[in-house]
Design a protein around this motif. Structure first.
Motif, PDB file in Angstrom:
ATOM      1  N   PHE A   1       0.850  -1.044   0.176  1.00  0.00           N
ATOM      2  CA  PHE A   1      -0.194   0.009   0.057  1.00  0.00           C
ATOM      3  C   PHE A   1       0.862   1.405  -0.097  1.00  0.00           C
ATOM      4  O   PHE A   1       0.810   2.262  -0.810  1.00  0.00           O
ATOM      5  CB  PHE A   1      -0.905   0.035   1.281  1.00  0.00           C
ATOM      6  N   LEU A   2       1.812   1.356   0.822  1.00  0.00           N
ATOM      7  CA  LEU A   2       2.724   2.483   0.790  1.00  0.00           C
ATOM      8  C   LEU A   2       3.585   2.625  -0.309  1.00  0.00           C
ATOM      9  O   LEU A   2       3.674   3.806  -0.808  1.00  0.00           O
ATOM     10  CB  LEU A   2       3.748   2.231   2.103  1.00  0.00           C
ATOM     11  N   SER A   3       4.005   1.615  -1.174  1.00  0.00           N
ATOM     12  CA  SER A   3       4.718   1.619  -2.236  1.00  0.00           C
ATOM     13  C   SER A   3       3.550   2.314  -3.257  1.00  0.00           C
ATOM     14  O   SER A   3       4.201   3.163  -4.200  1.00  0.00           O
ATOM     15  CB  SER A   3       5.231   0.137  -2.525  1.00  0.00           C
ATOM     16  N   PHE A   4       2.513   1.715  -3.289  1.00  0.00           N
ATOM     17  CA  PHE A   4       1.729   2.245  -4.375  1.00  0.00           C
ATOM     18  C   PHE A   4       1.276   3.698  -4.216  1.00  0.00           C
ATOM     19  O   PHE A   4       1.336   4.477  -5.149  1.00  0.00           O
ATOM     20  CB  PHE A   4       0.266   1.419  -4.245  1.00  0.00           C
ATOM     21  N   ALA A   5       0.971   4.327  -2.805  1.00  0.00           N
ATOM     22  CA  ALA A   5       0.767   5.522  -2.729  1.00  0.00           C
ATOM     23  C   ALA A   5       2.212   6.489  -3.057  1.00  0.00           C
ATOM     24  O   ALA A   5       1.923   7.382  -3.743  1.00  0.00           O
ATOM     25  CB  ALA A   5       0.730   5.933  -0.999  1.00  0.00           C
ATOM     26  N   GLN A   6       3.308   5.794  -2.932  1.00  0.00           N
ATOM     27  CA  GLN A   6       4.193   6.593  -3.419  1.00  0.00           C
ATOM     28  C   GLN A   6       4.426   6.866  -4.855  1.00  0.00           C
ATOM     29  O   GLN A   6       4.733   7.631  -5.691  1.00  0.00           O
ATOM     30  CB  GLN A   6       5.597   5.872  -3.042  1.00  0.00           C
ATOM     31  N   ALA A   7       4.138   5.447  -5.592  1.00  0.00           N
ATOM     32  CA  ALA A   7       4.141   5.504  -7.029  1.00  0.00           C
ATOM     33  C   ALA A   7       3.183   6.556  -7.672  1.00  0.00           C
ATOM     34  O   ALA A   7       3.684   7.066  -9.044  1.00  0.00           O
ATOM     35  CB  ALA A   7       3.825   4.008  -7.674  1.00  0.00           C
ATOM     36  N   VAL A   8       1.957   6.852  -7.028  1.00  0.00           N
ATOM     37  CA  VAL A   8       1.134   7.634  -7.638  1.00  0.00           C
ATOM     38  C   VAL A   8       1.195   9.124  -6.872  1.00  0.00           C
ATOM     39  O   VAL A   8       0.235   9.937  -7.350  1.00  0.00           O
ATOM     40  CB  VAL A   8      -0.283   7.058  -7.535  1.00  0.00           C
ATOM     41  N   GLY A   9       2.194   9.458  -6.232  1.00  0.00           N
ATOM     42  CA  GLY A   9       2.604  10.865  -5.724  1.00  0.00           C
ATOM     43  C   GLY A   9       1.712  10.964  -4.575  1.00  0.00           C
ATOM     44  O   GLY A   9       1.351  12.382  -4.128  1.00  0.00           O
ATOM     45  N   ALA A  10       1.035  10.095  -3.935  1.00  0.00           N
ATOM     46  CA  ALA A  10       0.069  10.472  -2.752  1.00  0.00           C
ATOM     47  C   ALA A  10       0.826  10.329  -1.370  1.00  0.00           C
ATOM     48  O   ALA A  10       1.615   9.448  -1.202  1.00  0.00           O
ATOM     49  CB  ALA A  10      -1.214   9.679  -2.892  1.00  0.00           C
ATOM     50  N   LYS A  11       0.344  10.992  -0.417  1.00  0.00           N
ATOM     51  CA  LYS A  11       0.699  10.857   1.092  1.00  0.00           C
ATOM     52  C   LYS A  11      -0.254   9.803   1.430  1.00  0.00           C
ATOM     53  O   LYS A  11      -1.288   9.709   1.385  1.00  0.00           O
ATOM     54  CB  LYS A  11       0.577  12.110   1.841  1.00  0.00           C
ATOM     55  N   PRO A  12       0.167   8.677   2.496  1.00  0.00           N
ATOM     56  CA  PRO A  12      -0.446   7.871   2.945  1.00  0.00           C
ATOM     57  C   PRO A  12      -1.221   8.190   4.249  1.00  0.00           C
ATOM     58  O   PRO A  12      -0.720   8.953   4.868  1.00  0.00           O
ATOM     59  CB  PRO A  12       0.406   6.598   3.376  1.00  0.00           C
ATOM     60  N   PHE A  13      -2.485   7.658   4.316  1.00  0.00           N
ATOM     61  CA  PHE A  13      -3.225   8.106   5.576  1.00  0.00           C
ATOM     62  C   PHE A  13      -3.889   6.819   6.090  1.00  0.00           C
ATOM     63  O   PHE A  13      -4.992   6.309   5.385  1.00  0.00           O
ATOM     64  CB  PHE A  13      -4.325   9.366   5.055  1.00  0.00           C
ATOM     65  N   ILE A  14      -3.461   6.213   7.089  1.00  0.00           N
ATOM     66  CA  ILE A  14      -3.883   4.803   7.754  1.00  0.00           C
ATOM     67  C   ILE A  14      -4.734   4.978   8.708  1.00  0.00           C
ATOM     68  O   ILE A  14      -4.139   5.755   9.874  1.00  0.00           O
ATOM     69  CB  ILE A  14      -2.496   4.104   7.595  1.00  0.00           C
ATOM     70  N   THR A  15      -5.807   4.361   8.946  1.00  0.00           N
ATOM     71  CA  THR A  15      -6.660   4.155  10.176  1.00  0.00           C
ATOM     72  C   THR A  15      -6.243   3.049  10.886  1.00  0.00           C
ATOM     73  O   THR A  15      -6.401   2.087  10.424  1.00  0.00           O
ATOM     74  CB  THR A  15      -8.212   4.123   9.673  1.00  0.00           C
ATOM     75  N   ALA A  16      -5.855   3.366  12.093  1.00  0.00           N
ATOM     76  CA  ALA A  16      -5.474   2.252  13.008  1.00  0.00           C
ATOM     77  C   ALA A  16      -6.825   1.901  13.894  1.00  0.00           C
ATOM     78  O   ALA A  16      -7.674   2.568  14.228  1.00  0.00           O
ATOM     79  CB  ALA A  16      -4.492   2.769  13.876  1.00  0.00           C
ATOM     80  N   ASN A  17      -6.862   0.555  14.090  1.00  0.00           N
ATOM     81  CA  ASN A  17      -8.001  -0.125  14.679  1.00  0.00           C
ATOM     82  C   ASN A  17      -8.059   0.497  16.259  1.00  0.00           C
ATOM     83  O   ASN A  17      -7.144   0.426  16.797  1.00  0.00           O
ATOM     84  CB  ASN A  17      -7.674  -1.567  14.814  1.00  0.00           C
TER      85      ASN A  17
END
Length: 491
Positions: free
Chosen positions: A126-142
Motif C-alpha cells: 500500500f505504501l509503495s502504491f501511494a508513493q508511485a502515484v504521488g500520494a501521501k498515505p493516511f492509515i486508520t488504526a484499529n
C-alpha cells in the motif's frame, strides 16, 4: 495505460452523440441569466486538498457491500491500469480505512489469524502504491473491540503498525473509524463514551508523538437532517472535543444520501436527494457547525472531511457512478473548501458503486473521476468567494494551481434549463464545458469529445475555448473558466 480498443467505434459514437447534445441544448428553450462576481477576502485550503480512499475491505476477505462494482480482492496494487489512472488523478492523500479498519488484525508471521487481517507485506505494498502515484498515505488504526480489554483500548496493535512503518513515513494516521456507530457495528456493549474516546485518543497520540506523525480523529459519521445518530444517547464529536482531545486533525464523515443497503435512511439515494438545493444547504450547515466547535474547543486542530461520497453504504448503481453525480461532487468540493475543511477524502478510488474507477476485467473511469482530475489540475489552495449563483447554479473560484495571476472558476448547472453567465469586466478568458447525454449516463464529454480520448497528461492541450466562443451553459453540465490577470491571484 489500457485505453479502450474500439477507438473507431468510439469515434463514430462521438459524432453521433455530439449531434444529440447539440439537439438537447437547442431544445432547452430560453436561458435564464446570472451575473457572477468575486470578492475579498480569500480563504485557504491545504495544498494537499483532494484525497481518495481505498477501503480496508479491499485488501482482505472481510465484509463488503454486496452486489456492488468492485475489483477482485485482495486488491492488486501492481495492476498497470490502476497505477496509470491513479497517477492521472494525482490524489494528494491515499486513505486506507473504512468500517473494516476497526475489525482488522495486524498479523505477524506465526500469529493465529483473528478474523480479517493484514500483514506487513500488504501495508508495504500500500505504501509503495501511494508513493508511485504521488500520494501521501493516511492509515486508520484499529480502535475497535479487538484492541480492547474490558472495553479499555490497548496500544499493542498501534505499536505494531508503527513498527511496520518506515522511519521517514510521510503521511498521517487516524485513530478509529466512526466510533459513534460501534453500537450498530459491534453491539451495544461495545459502545464507548466520547469522553473516554478523548482520553484514549490522547493515549494513542503519546505513542505516535516521538515519530512526529499527525493523528486524526474521531472520524465519526454525520447524517443529513440529524447530524450524529443517537448523539443524545451515546454522545457526539462535540463531547470528544469538549473533553479536551485536541486532535491534530479533526476528521468527520458525511454522505448526502443513503443507499438501500443502509437499511435506515434519512435521505434516500435518488437524483432529487442528490441534487436538491436543500442537500447543498444541509452539508454547508453541518460543516459550519464543526467550524464553530473547533473554534471553541480546539482552534489548533485542522478540519478534514475524512470520508465522503454521494451515497452511504457502497453507493447506488446507475446513480452514484453516473454523470449527474459529478454535479453534486464538484459542489461538495467547493462548499467543503469554503467552510473550513483543509482536506477532503473521497470514498472511494475503487470498490462500490461510488468508486472513481470502475472495474470490469480492467479499470476505466467513472464520471466523478474526470471532475476530480479537473479540480486537481486547476484549483489551487487559495479560494475566492463568488457571488451571484443561485438555486441550482453553483459557482466556486480558486487561484489556479499552476498559473500565477489566473483565477479558475467552475460553474455547475444542476438544473435542466440552460443558463447565460455574465462575467463583468473580464477582458480575456478561456473555458471548457463538460457534458453528457443525460444524468444517468456513464459518458463524459469535454467540449463534445469523449473524455477518455483526450491527453490528460498535458492539461494545457485540453480543448479550451476562446472567449469568442462563449455561450449559454447547458442544463446538467459544468464549465471551467480560466481568467488571467486577477488581482486576488497575484504573485
Amino acid at each position: 495505460m489500457a485505453w479502450h480498443r474500439r477507438r473507431l467505434i468510439w469515434g463514430v459514437l462521438l459524432l453521433f452523440v455530439g449531434w444529440l447534445i447539440g439537439v438537447a441544448v437547442l431544445s432547452q428553450g430560453q436561458s435564464r441569466q446570472v451575473t457572477l462576481i468575486w470578492r475579498e477576502p480569500s480563504y485557504r485550503v491545504s495544498a494537499d486538498y483532494l484525497g481518495v480512499a481505498i477501503d480496508a475491505a479491499m485488501l482482505t476477505e472481510g465484509e463488503w457491500w454486496a452486489n456492488s462494482d468492485s475489483p477482485p480482492r485482495p486488491l492488486d496494487f501492481s495492476d498497470s491500469d490502476l497505477l496509470a489512472w491513479t497517477a492521472v488523478l494525482q490524489p494528494a492523500w491515499l486513505r486506507l480505512g473504512g468500517t473494516e479498519a476497526d475489525k482488522l488484525w495486524l498479523a505477524e508471521t506465526g500469529d493465529e489469524p483473528i478474523g480479517p487481517h493484514l500483514n506487513r507485506e500488504q501495508i508495504t505494498e500500500f505504501l509503495s502504491f501511494a508513493q508511485a502515484v504521488g500520494a501521501k498515505p493516511f492509515i486508520t488504526a484499529n480502535a475497535g473491540p479487538l484492541t480492547r480489554v474490558d472495553n479499555q483500548w490497548q496500544p499493542a496493535q498501534l505499536q505494531r503498525l508503527l513498527s511496520w512503518l518506515p522511519q521517514d513515513y510521510p503521511g498521517a494516521l487516524e485513530w478509529g473509524n466512526e466510533p459513534g456507530a460501534y453500537w450498530l457495528i459491534f453491539g451495544r456493549a461495545h459502545q464507548i463514551p466520547f469522553a473516554q474516546l478523548a482520553d484514549e485518543y490522547r493515549h494513542a497520540r503519546q505513542w505516535i508523538q516521538p515519530r512526529s506523525i499527525p493523528l486524526a480523529g474521531p472520524a465519526n459519521a454525520f447524517w443529513p437532517e440529524i447530524g450524529e445518530p443517537l448523539k443524545q444517547v451515546f454522545g457526539s464529536s462535540k463531547d470528544f472535543l469538549a473533553a479536551g482531545a485536541k486532535p491534530d486533525i479533526f476528521t468527520w464523515h458525511y454522505y448526502p444520501t443513503q443507499s438501500s443497503r443502509c437499511g435506515v435512511k434519512t435521505e434516500g439515494a435518488d437524483w432529487e436527494g442528490l441534487l436538491d438545493t436543500e442537500t447543498v444547504a444541509e452539508f454547508e450547515k453541518r460543516s459550519r457547525i464543526i467550524q464553530r466547535w473547533l473554534t471553541q474547543y480546539s482552534p489548533d486542530s485542522r478540519q478534514w472531511l475524512g470520508e465522503t461520497g454521494p451515497a452511504q453504504c457502497g453507493g447506488k448503481a446507475k446513480l452514484t457512478d453516473r454523470f449527474g453525480a459529478s454535479l453534486w461532487w464538484l459542489t461538495q468540493l467547493g462548499i467543503a473548501a469554503k467552510t473550513g475543511n483543509e482536506t477532503i477524502i473521497r470514498q472511494s478510488l475503487v470498490g462500490g458503486d461510488y468508486a472513481l474507477l470502475r472495474y470490469h476485467q480492467q479499470y476505466s473511469p467513472n464520471p466523478d473521476f474526470w471532475a476530480s482530475v479537473l479540480w486537481q489540475q486547476n484549483m489551487g489552495p487559495v479560494g475566492v468567494p463568488v457571488q451571484g449563483a443561485r438555486d441550482t447554479l453553483h459557482a466556486f473560484a480558486h487561484c489556479h494551481a499552476r498559473l500565477p495571476g489566473t483565477l479558475t472558476l467552475v460553474v455547475i448547472n444542476a438544473g435542466k434549463q440552460s443558463v447565460k453567465i455574465n462575467l463583468p469586466n473580464v477582458a480575456s478568458l478561456t473555458f471548457m464545458d463538460v457534458t453528457s447525454l443525460q444524468l444517468d449516463s456513464r459518458f463524459t464529454f469535454v467540449e463534445r469529445q469523449l473524455a477518455e480520448t483526450l491527453n490528460w497528461h498535458t492539461p494545457d492541450n485540453l480543448p479550451w475555448q476562446a472567449k469568442a466562443q462563449w455561450r449559454a451553459l447547458p442544463g446538467y453540465s459544468y464549465r471551467w473558466v480560466l481568467i488571467p490577470n486577477v488581482p486576488q491571484c497575484g504573485d
